[in-house]
Design a protein around this motif. Structure first.
Motif, PDB file in Angstrom:
ATOM      1  N   ALA A   1       9.349  54.399   1.575  1.00 20.26           N
ATOM      2  CA  ALA A   1      10.249  53.284   1.878  1.00 20.26           C
ATOM      3  C   ALA A   1      10.272  53.094   3.387  1.00 20.26           C
ATOM      4  O   ALA A   1      10.357  54.056   4.147  1.00 20.26           O
ATOM      5  CB  ALA A   1      11.646  53.573   1.353  1.00 20.26           C
ATOM      6  N   ARG A   2      10.180  51.852   3.817  1.00 24.71           N
ATOM      7  CA  ARG A   2      10.233  51.532   5.243  1.00 24.71           C
ATOM      8  C   ARG A   2      11.458  50.675   5.501  1.00 24.71           C
ATOM      9  O   ARG A   2      11.945  49.981   4.610  1.00 24.71           O
ATOM     10  CB  ARG A   2       8.956  50.797   5.661  1.00 24.71           C
ATOM     11  CG  ARG A   2       7.738  51.664   5.499  1.00 24.71           C
ATOM     12  CD  ARG A   2       6.423  50.991   5.862  1.00 24.71           C
ATOM     13  NE  ARG A   2       6.407  49.560   5.743  1.00 24.71           N
ATOM     14  CZ  ARG A   2       6.254  48.712   6.775  1.00 24.71           C
ATOM     15  NH1 ARG A   2       6.089  49.172   7.988  1.00 24.71           N
ATOM     16  NH2 ARG A   2       6.256  47.409   6.586  1.00 24.71           N
ATOM     17  N   HIS A   3      11.965  50.740   6.728  1.00 20.31           N
ATOM     18  CA  HIS A   3      13.183  50.021   7.078  1.00 20.31           C
ATOM     19  C   HIS A   3      12.960  49.207   8.353  1.00 20.31           C
ATOM     20  O   HIS A   3      12.135  49.566   9.191  1.00 20.31           O
ATOM     21  CB  HIS A   3      14.333  51.006   7.281  1.00 20.31           C
ATOM     22  CG  HIS A   3      14.669  51.754   6.037  1.00 20.31           C
ATOM     23  ND1 HIS A   3      14.000  52.881   5.644  1.00 20.31           N
ATOM     24  CD2 HIS A   3      15.580  51.505   5.073  1.00 20.31           C
ATOM     25  CE1 HIS A   3      14.494  53.317   4.509  1.00 20.31           C
ATOM     26  NE2 HIS A   3      15.457  52.494   4.134  1.00 20.31           N
ATOM     27  N   CYS A   4      13.725  48.133   8.469  1.00 19.84           N
ATOM     28  CA  CYS A   4      13.670  47.256   9.631  1.00 19.84           C
ATOM     29  C   CYS A   4      14.066  48.046  10.874  1.00 19.84           C
ATOM     30  O   CYS A   4      15.052  48.785  10.860  1.00 19.84           O
ATOM     31  CB  CYS A   4      14.609  46.073   9.422  1.00 19.84           C
ATOM     32  SG  CYS A   4      14.719  44.959  10.838  1.00 19.84           S
ATOM     33  N   LYS A   5      13.301  47.885  11.966  1.00 12.68           N
ATOM     34  CA  LYS A   5      13.585  48.624  13.198  1.00 12.68           C
ATOM     35  C   LYS A   5      14.848  48.144  13.900  1.00 12.68           C
ATOM     36  O   LYS A   5      15.367  48.835  14.756  1.00 12.68           O
ATOM     37  CB  LYS A   5      12.405  48.493  14.171  1.00 12.68           C
ATOM     38  CG  LYS A   5      11.239  49.349  13.820  1.00 12.68           C
ATOM     39  CD  LYS A   5      10.202  49.274  14.931  1.00 12.68           C
ATOM     40  CE  LYS A   5       9.090  50.258  14.716  1.00 12.68           C
ATOM     41  NZ  LYS A   5       8.117  50.212  15.811  1.00 12.68           N
TER      42      LYS A   5
ATOM     43  N   GLY B   1      17.912  47.968  10.041  1.00 15.77           N
ATOM     44  CA  GLY B   1      17.854  49.078   9.108  1.00 15.77           C
ATOM     45  C   GLY B   1      17.747  48.690   7.647  1.00 15.77           C
ATOM     46  O   GLY B   1      17.778  49.549   6.777  1.00 15.77           O
ATOM     47  N   ALA B   2      17.592  47.393   7.367  1.00 13.85           N
ATOM     48  CA  ALA B   2      17.463  46.949   5.972  1.00 13.85           C
ATOM     49  C   ALA B   2      16.147  47.467   5.391  1.00 13.85           C
ATOM     50  O   ALA B   2      15.138  47.560   6.085  1.00 13.85           O
ATOM     51  CB  ALA B   2      17.507  45.432   5.901  1.00 13.85           C
ATOM     52  N   LYS B   3      16.171  47.790   4.112  1.00 10.84           N
ATOM     53  CA  LYS B   3      14.970  48.274   3.452  1.00 10.84           C
ATOM     54  C   LYS B   3      13.961  47.132   3.336  1.00 10.84           C
ATOM     55  O   LYS B   3      14.295  46.038   2.887  1.00 10.84           O
ATOM     56  CB  LYS B   3      15.310  48.831   2.078  1.00 10.84           C
ATOM     57  CG  LYS B   3      14.179  49.569   1.434  1.00 10.84           C
ATOM     58  CD  LYS B   3      14.643  50.247   0.157  1.00 10.84           C
ATOM     59  CE  LYS B   3      13.505  51.007  -0.476  1.00 10.84           C
ATOM     60  NZ  LYS B   3      13.918  51.674  -1.700  1.00 10.84           N
ATOM     61  N   LEU B   4      12.720  47.385   3.762  1.00 12.05           N
ATOM     62  CA  LEU B   4      11.679  46.365   3.720  1.00 12.05           C
ATOM     63  C   LEU B   4      10.961  46.398   2.388  1.00 12.05           C
ATOM     64  O   LEU B   4      10.777  47.467   1.804  1.00 12.05           O
ATOM     65  CB  LEU B   4      10.657  46.610   4.843  1.00 12.05           C
ATOM     66  CG  LEU B   4      11.188  46.506   6.264  1.00 12.05           C
ATOM     67  CD1 LEU B   4      10.113  46.907   7.259  1.00 12.05           C
ATOM     68  CD2 LEU B   4      11.669  45.097   6.552  1.00 12.05           C
TER      69      LEU B   4
ATOM     70  N   CYS C   1      12.540  42.717   9.314  1.00 13.48           N
ATOM     71  CA  CYS C   1      12.764  41.977   8.074  1.00 13.48           C
ATOM     72  C   CYS C   1      12.604  40.471   8.251  1.00 13.48           C
ATOM     73  O   CYS C   1      12.241  39.779   7.313  1.00 13.48           O
ATOM     74  CB  CYS C   1      14.127  42.330   7.478  1.00 13.48           C
ATOM     75  SG  CYS C   1      15.526  42.028   8.552  1.00 13.48           S
TER      76      CYS C   1
END
Length: 126
Positions: free
Chosen positions: A47-51, A54-57, A66
């Motif tokens: 799982a990756r997140h917006c830098k 922090g929203a899940k991409l 995102c």
């Protein structure tokens, strides 16, 4: 989440198969398989997140943000942080602390800031 490179499907729970090798005692050889085609050519998708926020991409998103607004905000924050770090490195206090750490390291001492600069002032005046 897992991704099968053979059937191109995504899944959360892989099929687990233990190979027993003629009923030898455990530990058995563990194989992780695709539940659809039973292929072993699967990869784990992290799982990756917006830098910025922090929203899940989504897994198909190749970028680090995102949306465009988060990209602009994130890049602005990175520039401000780089500027802050540069200013900190140029500050007189940081230079003084770095000088103290170098002195302690070279001489095997553990002097405090006050003792070091008091000793240094005494050498310069006396």
């Amino acid at each position: 989440m897992y991704y099968c490179t053979d059937c191109k499907k995504r899944f959360f729970d892989p099929k687990i198969y233990f190979e027993r090798h003629d009923n030898l005692p455990p530990p058995y050889e563990k194989h992780i398989l695709c539940p659809y085609c039973e292929s072993e050519n699967i990869t784990y998708l992290e799982a990756r997140h917006c830098k910025c926020c922090g929203a899940k991409l989504p897994y198909n998103n190749k970028g680090d943000y995102c949306d465009c607004a988060c990209r602009r905000r994130g890049e602005k924050l990175w520039r401000l942080e780089a500027k802050r770090r540069k200013e900190r490195l140029l500050s007189p206090l940081y230079s003084a602390v770095r000088e103290l750490e170098e002195y302690n390291k070279e001489n095997g001492k553990n002097m405090s800031y006050g003792k070091y600069f008091g000793l240094k002032r005494g050498k310069n005046n006396g």
